[in-house]
Design an enzyme around this catalytic site. Structure first.
Site, PDB file in Angstrom:
ATOM      1  N   LYS A  22       0.770  -1.225  -0.030  1.00  0.00           N
ATOM      2  CA  LYS A  22       0.024   0.116  -0.053  1.00  0.00           C
ATOM      3  C   LYS A  22       0.848   1.322   0.005  1.00  0.00           C
ATOM      4  CE  LYS A  22      -1.145   1.642   3.824  1.00  0.00           C
ATOM      5  NZ  LYS A  22      -1.298   2.953   4.656  1.00  0.00           N
ATOM      6  N   ASN A  23       1.838   1.191   0.797  1.00  0.00           N
ATOM      7  CA  ASN A  23       2.806   2.315   0.947  1.00  0.00           C
ATOM      8  C   ASN A  23       3.673   2.567  -0.341  1.00  0.00           C
ATOM      9  OD1 ASN A  23       1.723   2.938   3.281  1.00  0.00           O
ATOM     10  ND2 ASN A  23       3.627   2.232   4.576  1.00  0.00           N
ATOM     11  N   ARG A 103      -3.564  10.668   5.050  1.00  0.00           N
ATOM     12  CA  ARG A 103      -2.429  11.812   5.325  1.00  0.00           C
ATOM     13  C   ARG A 103      -1.575  11.559   4.172  1.00  0.00           C
ATOM     14  NH1 ARG A 103      -5.733  14.009   7.660  1.00  0.00           N
ATOM     15  NH2 ARG A 103      -5.700  14.242   9.922  1.00  0.00           N
ATOM     16  N   CYS A 127      -2.973  13.694  14.173  1.00  0.00           N
ATOM     17  CA  CYS A 127      -3.105  12.181  14.000  1.00  0.00           C
ATOM     18  C   CYS A 127      -2.829  11.495  15.316  1.00  0.00           C
ATOM     19  CB  CYS A 127      -1.967  11.740  12.926  1.00  0.00           C
ATOM     20  SG  CYS A 127      -1.988  10.064  12.805  1.00  0.00           S
ATOM     21  N   ARG A 132       2.217  14.512  11.869  1.00  0.00           N
ATOM     22  CA  ARG A 132       2.957  14.506  10.553  1.00  0.00           C
ATOM     23  C   ARG A 132       3.087  15.663   9.728  1.00  0.00           C
ATOM     24  NH1 ARG A 132       2.265   8.108   9.208  1.00  0.00           N
ATOM     25  NH2 ARG A 132       1.801   7.280  11.064  1.00  0.00           N
ATOM     26  N   PRO A 133       3.776  16.766  10.113  1.00  0.00           N
ATOM     27  CA  PRO A 133       3.635  17.954   9.341  1.00  0.00           C
ATOM     28  C   PRO A 133       4.313  17.904   8.078  1.00  0.00           C
ATOM     29  CG  PRO A 133       5.487  18.128  11.001  1.00  0.00           C
ATOM     30  CD  PRO A 133       4.728  16.692  11.251  1.00  0.00           C
ATOM     31  N   ILE A 134       3.957  18.732   7.071  1.00  0.00           N
ATOM     32  CA  ILE A 134       4.356  18.498   5.722  1.00  0.00           C
ATOM     33  C   ILE A 134       5.353  20.018   5.488  1.00  0.00           C
ATOM     34  CG2 ILE A 134       2.512  17.223   4.753  1.00  0.00           C
ATOM     35  CD1 ILE A 134       1.533  19.743   3.666  1.00  0.00           C
ATOM     36  N   ASP A 135       5.795  20.069   6.294  1.00  0.00           N
ATOM     37  CA  ASP A 135       6.895  21.353   6.433  1.00  0.00           C
ATOM     38  C   ASP A 135       8.099  21.264   5.388  1.00  0.00           C
ATOM     39  OD1 ASP A 135       7.683  19.616   8.533  1.00  0.00           O
ATOM     40  OD2 ASP A 135       9.323  21.248   9.114  1.00  0.00           O
ATOM     41  N   LEU A 136       8.593  20.313   5.513  1.00  0.00           N
ATOM     42  CA  LEU A 136       9.782  19.963   4.689  1.00  0.00           C
ATOM     43  C   LEU A 136       9.406  19.712   3.001  1.00  0.00           C
ATOM     44  CD1 LEU A 136      12.099  17.396   6.637  1.00  0.00           C
ATOM     45  CD2 LEU A 136      12.022  19.763   6.421  1.00  0.00           C
ATOM     46  N   ASP A 316       6.252   0.603  11.871  1.00  0.00           N
ATOM     47  CA  ASP A 316       4.874   0.047  11.550  1.00  0.00           C
ATOM     48  C   ASP A 316       4.895  -1.469  11.854  1.00  0.00           C
ATOM     49  OD1 ASP A 316       4.440   2.234  10.364  1.00  0.00           O
ATOM     50  OD2 ASP A 316       4.168   1.616   8.049  1.00  0.00           O
ATOM     51  N   ILE A 338      10.361   6.878  16.453  1.00  0.00           N
ATOM     52  CA  ILE A 338       9.788   7.866  15.111  1.00  0.00           C
ATOM     53  C   ILE A 338       8.397   8.668  15.481  1.00  0.00           C
ATOM     54  CG2 ILE A 338       8.972   7.585  12.676  1.00  0.00           C
ATOM     55  CD1 ILE A 338      11.725   6.545  13.302  1.00  0.00           C
ATOM     56  N   ARG A 408      -7.576  -0.278   6.021  1.00  0.00           N
ATOM     57  CA  ARG A 408      -6.885   0.830   5.212  1.00  0.00           C
ATOM     58  C   ARG A 408      -5.858   0.157   4.554  1.00  0.00           C
ATOM     59  NH1 ARG A 408      -4.638   4.192   8.411  1.00  0.00           N
ATOM     60  NH2 ARG A 408      -3.717   5.035   6.475  1.00  0.00           N
TER      61      ARG A 408
END
Length: 443
Positions: A22-23, A103, A127, A132-136, A316, A338, A408
């Site tokens: 899935k990933n 996400r 979450c 899980r920021p998307i700043d990068l 995971d 993590i 999921r």
């Protein structure tokens, strides 16, 4: 709302097949945005996140066909595929009502601005397993010349054409690496990305992009170099097996004291987990590049784990390994490095009789514990798997609620487990609409 009913006590014996990752499938589906031509992806898992991604791409104007023949979960083949045509991107917006349930939809930000020159993506919220920021993602796109604005809960990125840049990630981040990699393949000039994620899913995405005509070096290492091209073409590509599903099934065989062969996996991606299983006394045999056998330990002993970025022990798999640790003799330390809030399964395992104490980012597990059936509730995708594993060895009949979390990321898991001896039934309708469903995980 679907539930699993599991009666414990049966050793799992036989062979079980792993579905596609899935990933890997999610970023590869997003990569189809980068071309007007048709992209066909094989070995696509029949899980809820894939359907969410289909809805997202369709809402933007893409044509997406998902094909999952009945029974395909037992032996993945080319018929398990999706065909995506992004010839028309009439609405380059990732709307909140879709992305709130997954996400990973932030992965469309890079390819949208690279292909269409504009992207508008709803910002991910909180979450259950941590922020899980998307700043990068944003910093990298700005370095490549995009103009970023944020308002009304959306991120908007614009660029006539992205430019190659040198970008060093402040921290290792899988989705950030994938997003900027997709942006870079259509950028003008060379892009150098450092401190990249090395996960197999990143390499999987890069292989697809290369098949589409991208020029990429170093995917799967900490440094990726991309020479931008003016356009990409269509491709047909087979997604790698899901290493997390494979690991979950291996632990299922080990925790039940069974004799289980996990097939259609990639054994090269399972090194850290196999090492820990052997340390705990599980008899592990790598049968080749696509199969691993586990047999009951003569004595299941305690072994510590510490989650790390690949090739370390995967976050995971932390919850699933903790379920195994409840059955091991001695004290196991489980350190989560993590995510800051990934012990939500502990309370539910304790309801079943597990002896676990948490201090900071470390869980101390004392075993072996005599687990007994209880009514428990899933909080996120991998926590769900840990409860299923515990129920397989618990005395009595365990009822697990909110298994839509497990749907999921695990394809027909109850069918697979039942096929090797588990007493497990689903109450409810798989993939039925759930208007109140909340996001708790982005794996």
């Amino acid at each position: 709302m679907d539930k699993f009913v599991i009666r414990g006590g049966n050793p799992l014996v036989g062979t079980v097949s792993v579905s596609g990752a899935k990933n890997s499938a999610l970023p590869c589906m997003a990569a189809a945005i980068l071309t007007e031509d048709e992209v066909t992806l094989e070995n696509i898992p029949h899980v809820r996140d894939i359907e969410t991604e289909r809805r997202l791409l369709t809402s933007m104007g893409a044509e997406v066909e998902l094909r999952h023949p009945a029974g395909s979960f037992s032996s993945a083949g080319p018929e398990d595929r999706t065909t995506i045509s992004c010839r028309t991107l009439s609405d380059p917006v990732a709307r909140y009502e879709i992305v709130k349930t997954m996400r990973a939809t932030s992965l469309v930000l890079g390819p949208l601005v690279a292909r269409a020159g504009v992207a508008r993506v709803a910002m991910p919220g909180g979450c259950a397993i941590g922020a899980r920021p998307i700043d990068l993602h944003i910093k990298g796109l700005e370095k490549m010349g995009a103009t970023i604005t944020q308002e009304h809960g959306y991120i908007e990125a614009r660029a006539d054409r992205l430019r190659g840049a040198h970008f060093v990630f402040d921290r290792i981040i899988v989705t950030g690496t994938e997003d900027l990699l997709m942006a870079a393949v259509l950028a003008e000039g060379e892009t150098l990305l450092e401190n990249c994620a090395r996960e197999p899913e990143v390499a999987d995405l890069a292989s697809l992009l290369t098949a589409m005509g991208a020029q990429i070096e170093g995917a799967g290492t900490a440094t990726i170099r991309v020479e931008g091209v003016s356009s990409l073409h269509g491709a047909r590509y087979r997604i790698n097996p899901d290493r997390i599903e494979a690991g979950t099934l291996l632990i299922a065989g080990a925790i039940t004291g069974g004799d289980l062969i996990v097939s259609n996996c990639n054994s090269a991606h399972l090194g850290a987990l196999l090492e820990k299983l052997r340390e705990a006394g599980v008899r592990v045999e790598v049968l080749g590049p696509a199969a691993v056998r586990v047999r009951a330990a003569q004595r299941l002993g305690a072994a510590d784990i510490s989650t790390e970025e690949y090739p370390g022990f995967p976050t995971d798999m932390q919850a699933q390994y903790m379920a195994l640790a409840t059955q091991a003799e001695g004290v196991s330390l489980v350190r989560e490095n993590i995510f800051e809030n990934r012990f939500m399964h502990v309370q539910e395992l304790a309801r079943m009789g597990a002896n676990i104490k948490i201090e900071g980012n470390t869980a101390t597990v004392r075993g072996p514990a005599s687990l007994s059936a209880a009514a428990v509730m899933c909080s996120d995708l991998r926590a769900s798997a840990s409860l299923v594993l515990a129920a397989l060895v618990a005395d009595g009949e365990t009822i697990i609620d909110r298994v839509y979390h497990m749907d999921r990321g695990y394809e027909h898991i109850e069918e697979k487990l039942r096929g090797v001896g588990a007493q497990i039934q689903r109450l409810g309708n798989l993939f039925a609409p759930r208007e109140a469903e909340a996001v708790t995980s982005a794996e």
